[in-house]
Write a protein that holds these residues in place. Structure first.
Motif, PDB file in Angstrom:
ATOM      1  N   ALA A   1       5.042   0.992  -6.203  1.00 36.09           N
ATOM      2  CA  ALA A   1       6.433   0.581  -5.993  1.00 36.09           C
ATOM      3  C   ALA A   1       7.358   1.208  -7.024  1.00 36.09           C
ATOM      4  CB  ALA A   1       6.539  -0.944  -6.035  1.00 36.09           C
ATOM      5  N   ALA A   2       6.940   1.192  -8.295  1.00 33.77           N
ATOM      6  CA  ALA A   2       7.776   1.782  -9.347  1.00 33.77           C
ATOM      7  C   ALA A   2       7.951   3.283  -9.128  1.00 33.77           C
ATOM      8  CB  ALA A   2       7.157   1.507 -10.714  1.00 33.77           C
ATOM      9  N   ALA A   3       6.864   3.967  -8.739  1.00 35.14           N
ATOM     10  CA  ALA A   3       6.948   5.407  -8.500  1.00 35.14           C
ATOM     11  C   ALA A   3       7.826   5.739  -7.301  1.00 35.14           C
ATOM     12  CB  ALA A   3       5.550   5.981  -8.303  1.00 35.14           C
ATOM     13  N   SER A   4       7.965   4.795  -6.378  1.00 37.22           N
ATOM     14  CA  SER A   4       8.793   5.015  -5.187  1.00 37.22           C
ATOM     15  C   SER A   4      10.259   4.694  -5.432  1.00 37.22           C
ATOM     16  CB  SER A   4       8.256   4.174  -4.023  1.00 37.22           C
ATOM     17  OG  SER A   4       6.930   4.557  -3.690  1.00 37.22           O
ATOM     18  N   GLY A   5      10.604   4.273  -6.649  1.00 39.04           N
ATOM     19  CA  GLY A   5      11.996   4.036  -6.993  1.00 39.04           C
ATOM     20  C   GLY A   5      12.463   2.606  -6.887  1.00 39.04           C
ATOM     21  N   ALA A   6      11.522   1.658  -6.802  1.00 38.34           N
ATOM     22  CA  ALA A   6      11.924   0.249  -6.719  1.00 38.34           C
ATOM     23  C   ALA A   6      12.630  -0.188  -7.993  1.00 38.34           C
ATOM     24  CB  ALA A   6      10.699  -0.632  -6.475  1.00 38.34           C
ATOM     25  N   GLU A   7      13.524  -1.157  -7.839  1.00 41.51           N
ATOM     26  CA  GLU A   7      14.267  -1.709  -8.974  1.00 41.51           C
ATOM     27  C   GLU A   7      13.502  -2.856  -9.622  1.00 41.51           C
ATOM     28  OE1 GLU A   7      17.903  -1.597 -11.293  1.00 41.51           O
ATOM     29  OE2 GLU A   7      17.065  -0.266  -9.770  1.00 41.51           O
ATOM     30  N   ALA A   8      12.724  -3.584  -8.807  1.00 42.50           N
ATOM     31  CA  ALA A   8      11.929  -4.712  -9.301  1.00 42.50           C
ATOM     32  C   ALA A   8      10.811  -4.978  -8.307  1.00 42.50           C
ATOM     33  CB  ALA A   8      12.787  -5.958  -9.507  1.00 42.50           C
ATOM     34  N   PHE A   9       9.817  -5.770  -8.736  1.00 41.04           N
ATOM     35  CA  PHE A   9       8.599  -5.987  -7.961  1.00 41.04           C
ATOM     36  C   PHE A   9       8.325  -7.485  -7.869  1.00 41.04           C
ATOM     37  CE2 PHE A   9       3.916  -6.557  -8.054  1.00 41.04           C
ATOM     38  CZ  PHE A   9       3.550  -5.830  -6.925  1.00 41.04           C
ATOM     39  N   VAL A  10       7.956  -7.945  -6.674  1.00 39.09           N
ATOM     40  CA  VAL A  10       7.627  -9.354  -6.450  1.00 39.09           C
ATOM     41  C   VAL A  10       6.222  -9.437  -5.873  1.00 39.09           C
ATOM     42  CG1 VAL A  10       8.245 -11.508  -5.297  1.00 39.09           C
ATOM     43  CG2 VAL A  10      10.048  -9.920  -6.020  1.00 39.09           C
ATOM     44  N   LEU A  11       5.299 -10.079  -6.599  1.00 41.47           N
ATOM     45  CA  LEU A  11       3.933 -10.286  -6.129  1.00 41.47           C
ATOM     46  C   LEU A  11       3.857 -11.634  -5.424  1.00 41.47           C
ATOM     47  CD1 LEU A  11       0.976  -9.218  -6.152  1.00 41.47           C
ATOM     48  CD2 LEU A  11       0.650 -10.595  -8.224  1.00 41.47           C
TER      49      LEU A  11
ATOM     50  N   SER B   1       0.842  -1.193   0.000  1.00 44.22           N
ATOM     51  CA  SER B   1       0.000   0.000   0.000  1.00 44.22           C
ATOM     52  C   SER B   1       0.878   1.244   0.000  1.00 44.22           C
ATOM     53  CB  SER B   1      -0.898   0.007   1.234  1.00 44.22           C
ATOM     54  OG  SER B   1      -0.107   0.192   2.405  1.00 44.22           O
ATOM     55  N   PRO B   2       0.323   2.394  -0.397  1.00 43.11           N
ATOM     56  CA  PRO B   2       1.120   3.623  -0.355  1.00 43.11           C
ATOM     57  C   PRO B   2       1.686   3.913   1.028  1.00 43.11           C
ATOM     58  CG  PRO B   2      -0.871   3.978  -1.622  1.00 43.11           C
ATOM     59  CD  PRO B   2      -1.002   2.612  -1.017  1.00 43.11           C
ATOM     60  N   ALA B   3       0.878   3.687   2.068  1.00 44.02           N
ATOM     61  CA  ALA B   3       1.364   3.956   3.424  1.00 44.02           C
ATOM     62  C   ALA B   3       2.547   3.052   3.778  1.00 44.02           C
ATOM     63  CB  ALA B   3       0.226   3.759   4.429  1.00 44.02           C
ATOM     64  N   GLU B   4       2.455   1.772   3.394  1.00 46.12           N
ATOM     65  CA  GLU B   4       3.550   0.847   3.700  1.00 46.12           C
ATOM     66  C   GLU B   4       4.804   1.201   2.910  1.00 46.12           C
ATOM     67  OE1 GLU B   4       1.429  -3.376   4.689  1.00 46.12           O
ATOM     68  OE2 GLU B   4       0.947  -2.438   2.767  1.00 46.12           O
ATOM     69  N   LEU B   5       4.645   1.599   1.661  1.00 46.91           N
ATOM     70  CA  LEU B   5       5.804   1.984   0.856  1.00 46.91           C
ATOM     71  C   LEU B   5       6.417   3.288   1.350  1.00 46.91           C
ATOM     72  CD1 LEU B   5       4.345   0.987  -2.596  1.00 46.91           C
ATOM     73  CD2 LEU B   5       6.463   0.084  -1.645  1.00 46.91           C
ATOM     74  N   ASP B   6       5.569   4.207   1.834  1.00 48.28           N
ATOM     75  CA  ASP B   6       6.092   5.462   2.362  1.00 48.28           C
ATOM     76  C   ASP B   6       6.938   5.248   3.620  1.00 48.28           C
ATOM     77  OD1 ASP B   6       4.883   6.862   0.346  1.00 48.28           O
ATOM     78  OD2 ASP B   6       3.154   7.510   1.538  1.00 48.28           O
ATOM     79  N   GLU B   7       6.650   4.176   4.344  1.00 50.76           N
ATOM     80  CA  GLU B   7       7.384   3.896   5.580  1.00 50.76           C
ATOM     81  C   GLU B   7       8.749   3.250   5.340  1.00 50.76           C
ATOM     82  OE1 GLU B   7       4.768   1.382   7.701  1.00 50.76           O
ATOM     83  OE2 GLU B   7       3.384   2.997   8.302  1.00 50.76           O
TER      84      GLU B   7
END
Length: 448
Positions: free
Chosen positions: A144-154, A109-115
């Motif tokens: 995740a991509a907007a927060s600067g992640a390099e890759a994403f795992v679902l 979630s946005p809140a979790e990524l912001d933390e």
């Protein structure tokens, strides 16, 4: 319930055709949009429409086709030896060869990524969510991509489930790579992330130009009522399984509804459309909606996506009180349980009609009790290689086909449902806390 509705339900309950059709459909290898199997499946649907409604048209359209190759993930704790895991790339993942730290973002979630500091990291995000609204994977990925992640795992949220797939974005290559893993792999990766672990990810995949196709057939009405009812289902499927539940069942219900209604006199036109590329971007339904624009002539759209997977029918009425009332009347008259969900959502083939104000009904399903193994959305097998023909309960498919036919007939012969106010629709989505996620996924309409 009148005699005609009773005959529709009786014919549906005893017709062996859906089982034979779905067996043929799931025998087709790789129905993902733009691939040879999709073309073969379109021919099966066209044949089914030709035998019932007649004048079946195969309508090609351009698409960005995604093709998977080999995907590898190796990970371990900061000071320990790494190991490899079973993973699958998510559609529209770009190719990748990278090493980065693991970061556990909970449900993404946005809140979790912001933390968390996820810049340059491989971000883990579990399906679902902790609140009333479970965010779509595309929303998690977009955040995740907007927060600067390099890759994403679902991460599959079902214990004992397989690596899970699902497109990263609609219609074209994504900004960063993404993969799907099982719940158990996700738990181990979380432990590594807590220990400062890293992972190496390699994705072999490519996106190119190709042709996909919709299959359309129209049953002419008597002209007593204005407008057209559209009945749509997507026949494409993810390449990792057979797509029996998602959306082979929906496609079988679509073609069976056409068979059941073919000999009836209906007061307005009914168009049956099997569309492609739902799984990779709702592209087929967007092309269909564009071809019918302006859509003022449309009475309603019935989207069969999720029906037949579980015992009871579930109706998403997307903010239309008229459609909701019609569904409730049919459920009462037929003495069949139908759950109603009035809140709108954008993640299926009704969306490009709904956003134009067309009343929409999505037919899904839900279990009759807690013991049905596949759950309300076909979990834990949908979007995994376990989505195979043996999971289908054909009693449910036949029954839902009969109910779908009755609902379509009612939409065709009753008073026309009022158009939706798109400003109010946007407000409903905002009230459901959907806007931020839809913007992250790239599906919030411009001007809203």
């Amino acid at each position: 319930m009148d005699d005609t509705a009773e005959r529709l339900l009786g014919r549906a309950f005893t017709d062996p055709y859906p089982e034979s059709f779905l067996a043929d459909l799931t025998d087709v290898e790789n129905r993902m949009g733009g691939h040879p199997g999709e073309r073969e499946a379109a021919a099966l649907v066209a044949e089914a429409f030709e035998e019932s409604v007649g004048d079946a048209r195969v309508e090609p359209f351009d698409v960005r086709r995604w093709t998977r190759g080999r995907t590898e993930l190796a990970a371990g704790p900061a000071d320990g030896e790494g190991r490899t895991f079973e993973v699958i790339a998510l559609p529209y993942s770009p190719p990748a060869d990278l090493r980065a730290p693991l970061v556990d973002a909970g449900h993404g979630s946005p809140a979790e990524l912001d933390e968390r500091d996820v810049r340059g990291a491989i971000v883990l995000a579990e399906q679902g969510g902790s609140g009333e609204r479970h965010a779509h994977r595309m929303e998690k990925f977009g955040h995740a991509a907007a927060s600067g992640a390099e890759a994403f795992v679902l991460v599959n949220d079902t214990e004992g489930g397989l690596p899970v797939t699902g497109t990263l974005r609609f219609g074209d290559e994504a900004a960063i790579p993404g993969i799907g893993v099982s719940h158990e792999t996700g738990e181990r990766l979380r432990r590594y992330a807590a220990d400062g672990g890293t992972a190496t990810l390699r994705v072999d995949a490519h996106t190119d130009d190709a042709t996909a196709r919709n299959v359309v057939a129209t049953k002419p009405g008597t002209g007593e009522r204005d407008g057209t009812v559209i009945v749509v289902a997507h026949y494409d499927a993810h390449d990792v399984g057979e797509g029996a539940l998602d959306n082979g069942c929906g496609t079988a219900i679509l073609v069976e509804s056409a068979r059941l209604l073919a000999d009836l006199d209906l007061p307005c036109d009914v168009t049956f459309a099997a569309v492609s590329c739902e799984e990779t971007g709702l592209t087929g339904s967007r092309v269909l909606a564009d071809s019918l624009a302006p859509t003022a002539d449309l009475r309603a759209v019935v989207n069969v996506d999720g029906a037949g997977r579980a015992r009871n029918l579930r109706a998403y009425t997307h903010g239309s009180t008229a459609v909701e009332s019609l569904v409730e009347r049919v459920a009462e008259a037929t003495d069949h349980p139908v759950g109603v969900e009035p809140r709108p959502h954008p993640y299926s083939d009704h969306w490009y009609f709904l956003r134009r104000g067309v009343p929409c009904l999505q037919l899904h399903s839900e279990p009759a009790d807690d013991h049905q193994p596949w759950g309300p959305r076909g979990k834990p097998v949908v979007h995994t290689r376990a989505d195979t023909l043996d999971k289908v309960a054909f009693r449910d498919v036949r029954e839902h086909a009969g109910l779908a036919a009755v609902l379509v007939r009612e939409l065709a012969r009753r008073e026309r449902p009022p158009r939706l106010d798109t400003t109010h629709l946007a407000e409903q989505l905002r009230e459901a806390d959907a806007e931020r996620g839809m913007r992250a996924a790239g599906v919030w309409p411009e001007g809203w």
